[in-house]
Design an enzyme around this catalytic site. Structure first.
Site, PDB file in Angstrom:
ATOM      1  N   ASP A  21       8.234 -26.921  -9.843  1.00 11.59           N
ATOM      2  CA  ASP A  21       7.560 -27.749  -8.832  1.00 11.59           C
ATOM      3  C   ASP A  21       7.598 -29.231  -9.220  1.00 11.59           C
ATOM      4  OD1 ASP A  21       6.200 -28.254  -6.510  1.00 11.59           O
ATOM      5  OD2 ASP A  21       4.232 -27.693  -7.286  1.00 11.59           O
ATOM      6  N   ARG A  25       7.664 -35.282  -5.641  1.00 12.15           N
ATOM      7  CA  ARG A  25       6.937 -36.393  -6.271  1.00 12.15           C
ATOM      8  C   ARG A  25       7.836 -37.187  -7.212  1.00 12.15           C
ATOM      9  NH1 ARG A  25       2.221 -32.576  -7.922  1.00 12.15           N
ATOM     10  NH2 ARG A  25       3.759 -31.096  -7.091  1.00 12.15           N
ATOM     11  N   TRP A  26       8.720 -36.495  -7.885  1.00 13.68           N
ATOM     12  CA  TRP A  26       9.670 -37.172  -8.781  1.00 13.68           C
ATOM     13  C   TRP A  26      10.497 -38.176  -7.974  1.00 13.68           C
ATOM     14  CZ3 TRP A  26      15.001 -37.550  -9.012  1.00 13.68           C
ATOM     15  CH2 TRP A  26      15.567 -37.961 -10.231  1.00 13.68           C
ATOM     16  N   ASN A  69       8.053 -21.728   2.079  1.00 15.94           N
ATOM     17  CA  ASN A  69       8.788 -23.004   2.102  1.00 15.94           C
ATOM     18  C   ASN A  69       9.608 -23.203   3.383  1.00 15.94           C
ATOM     19  OD1 ASN A  69       9.331 -23.073  -1.490  1.00 15.94           O
ATOM     20  ND2 ASN A  69       7.847 -24.218  -0.292  1.00 15.94           N
TER      21      ASN A  69
HETATM   22  C1  IPE Z   1       6.002 -23.345  -5.025  1.00 18.55           C
HETATM   23  O1  IPE Z   1       5.915 -24.722  -4.843  1.00 18.55           O
HETATM   24  C2  IPE Z   1       7.361 -22.872  -4.653  1.00 18.55           C
HETATM   25  C3  IPE Z   1       8.459 -23.327  -5.487  1.00 18.55           C
HETATM   26  C4  IPE Z   1       8.392 -24.122  -6.518  1.00 18.55           C
HETATM   27  C5  IPE Z   1       9.733 -22.806  -5.119  1.00 18.55           C
HETATM   28  P1  IPE Z   1       5.261 -25.377  -3.538  1.00 18.55           P
HETATM   29  O2  IPE Z   1       5.374 -26.837  -3.698  1.00 18.55           O
HETATM   30  O3  IPE Z   1       5.879 -24.782  -2.322  1.00 18.55           O
HETATM   31  O4  IPE Z   1       3.770 -24.852  -3.630  1.00 18.55           O
HETATM   32  P2  IPE Z   1       2.413 -25.443  -3.021  1.00 18.55           P
HETATM   33  O5  IPE Z   1       2.670 -25.700  -1.567  1.00 18.55           O
HETATM   34  O6  IPE Z   1       2.126 -26.703  -3.747  1.00 18.55           O
HETATM   35  O7  IPE Z   1       1.397 -24.387  -3.291  1.00 18.55           O
HETATM   36  C1  IPE Z   2       9.622 -27.840  -5.689  1.00  9.62           C
HETATM   37  O1  IPE Z   2       9.444 -29.199  -5.478  1.00  9.62           O
HETATM   38  C2  IPE Z   2      10.850 -27.318  -4.963  1.00  9.62           C
HETATM   39  C3  IPE Z   2      10.552 -26.434  -3.844  1.00  9.62           C
HETATM   40  C4  IPE Z   2       9.387 -26.049  -3.450  1.00  9.62           C
HETATM   41  C5  IPE Z   2      11.692 -25.938  -3.110  1.00  9.62           C
HETATM   42  P1  IPE Z   2       8.556 -29.766  -4.289  1.00  9.62           P
HETATM   43  O2  IPE Z   2       9.450 -30.199  -3.179  1.00  9.62           O
HETATM   44  O3  IPE Z   2       7.496 -28.814  -3.914  1.00  9.62           O
HETATM   45  O4  IPE Z   2       7.927 -31.034  -4.996  1.00  9.62           O
HETATM   46  P2  IPE Z   2       6.517 -31.680  -4.682  1.00  9.62           P
HETATM   47  O5  IPE Z   2       5.480 -30.616  -4.915  1.00  9.62           O
HETATM   48  O6  IPE Z   2       6.543 -32.139  -3.260  1.00  9.62           O
HETATM   49  O7  IPE Z   2       6.415 -32.814  -5.652  1.00  9.62           O
HETATM   50 MG    MG Z   3       5.556 -28.614  -4.540  1.00  8.07          MG
END
Ligand code: IPE
Ligand code: IPE
Ligand code: MG
Length: 251
Positions: A21, A25-26, A69
């Site tokens: 995760d 944000r990165w 997702n």
């Molecule tokens: C969990 O991350 C799923 C993956 C890293 C693939 P999310 O970013 O989807 O989770 P929530 O929405 O913060 O719970």
């Molecule tokens: C995790 O990174 C990847 C997936 C859920 C596919 P995010 O896209 O959830 O990253 P943040 O949580 O927005 O930073």
């Molecule tokens: Mg995330």
């Protein structure tokens, strides 16, 4: 330390699962779009896989795309699907050379036929791998996993090949994913969130959890070592008593 001769904490984890995760944000911190974060995130996987192998980890399960997702903006979903597709096409041969067997867990029917083919081909190419397992959880949800196990068992009861009484924890445990691998010893989540987000629910019953603020595209070998070092300090009791607790045990 042992109970009845069973080693309670192994020297190192045999199976690590990671909720990758923090890509969004990165990217945002760098003024970039989420796509750039996802690309950087995928780039981390190759090194991490080698690092795990070098540390004697037998199985690595990565949460790449949750069943929730799909709610992301269509453009982002499209980009994630295309990254998944190119990752499989690019990396499968390398994995075979390194003896890594790849497996994808989750629903497949919502993926495009092209992506479904890429998954099947990558699994096929790496089938003989005996050095380690890489499991990618895509369109995966822990609730889905338990539901599909229940559905298959219900079908067997309806077919008359199974009695309801035969459905025990052990049996259900054989119908959820990852059942043929060592239990997930260590579950890591990057980016500071401390939740499971519908990842492995059944399989994480006794996993050790490790949370780090590091965002996934920055998660490197040193981060992995920190997680493993912390894991090795944990006292895994599985509901029993740790050694040295004898006084309490005799009380
Ligand atoms: C969990 O991350 C799923 C993956 C890293 C693939 P999310 O970013 O989807 O989770 P929530 O929405 O913060 O719970
Ligand atoms: C995790 O990174 C990847 C997936 C859920 C596919 P995010 O896209 O959830 O990253 P943040 O949580 O927005 O930073
Ligand atoms: Mg995330």
């Amino acid at each position: 330390m042992s109970i009845g001769g069973t080693e309670l904490h192994a020297p190192g984890p045999r199976h690590i699962a990671i909720i990758m995760d923090g890509n969004g944000r990165w990217a945002a911190r760098k003024g970039l779009s989420p796509s750039a974060g996802h690309k950087a995130g995928v780039e981390r996987i190759r090194d991490l896989l080698s690092a795990c192998k070098a540390r004697g980890v037998k199985a690595l399960t990565l949460f790449a795309f949750s069943s929730e997702n799909w709610q992301r903006p269509p453009k982002e979903v499209e980009l994630l699907m295309s990254l998944f597709n190119s990752y499989l096409r690019k990396e499968a041969r390398r994995m075979r050379e390194e003896g890594v067997r790849l497996r994808v867990i989750g629903r497949r029917d919502r993926f495009s036929p092209r992506l479904q083919r890429a998954i099947a081909e990558a699994e096929d190419i790496t089938r003989e791998g005996a050095e380690g397992d890489l499991i990618i959880a895509a369109d995966y949800g822990g609730r889905w996993d338990i539901a599909q196990a229940a559905r298959r068992l219900a079908q067997e009861v309806a077919d008359g090949t199974r009695s309801p009484e035969s459905i025990t924890e052990d049996v259900l445990g054989k119908y959820v994913r990852l059942q043929d691998l060592p239990p997930v010893d260590l579950l890591i989540r990057s980016s500071g969130e401390q939740r499971i987000s519908n990842f492995i629910l059944w399989q994480a019953a006794y996993s050790e959890f490790y949370f780090t603020d590091t965002l996934w595209p920055d998660f490197d070998e040193a981060e992995l070592d920190k997680a493993i070092a912390e894991y090795e300090l944990r006292d895994r009791r599985f509901g029993g008593r740790a050694e040295g607790d004898d006084a309490i045990a005799q009380a």
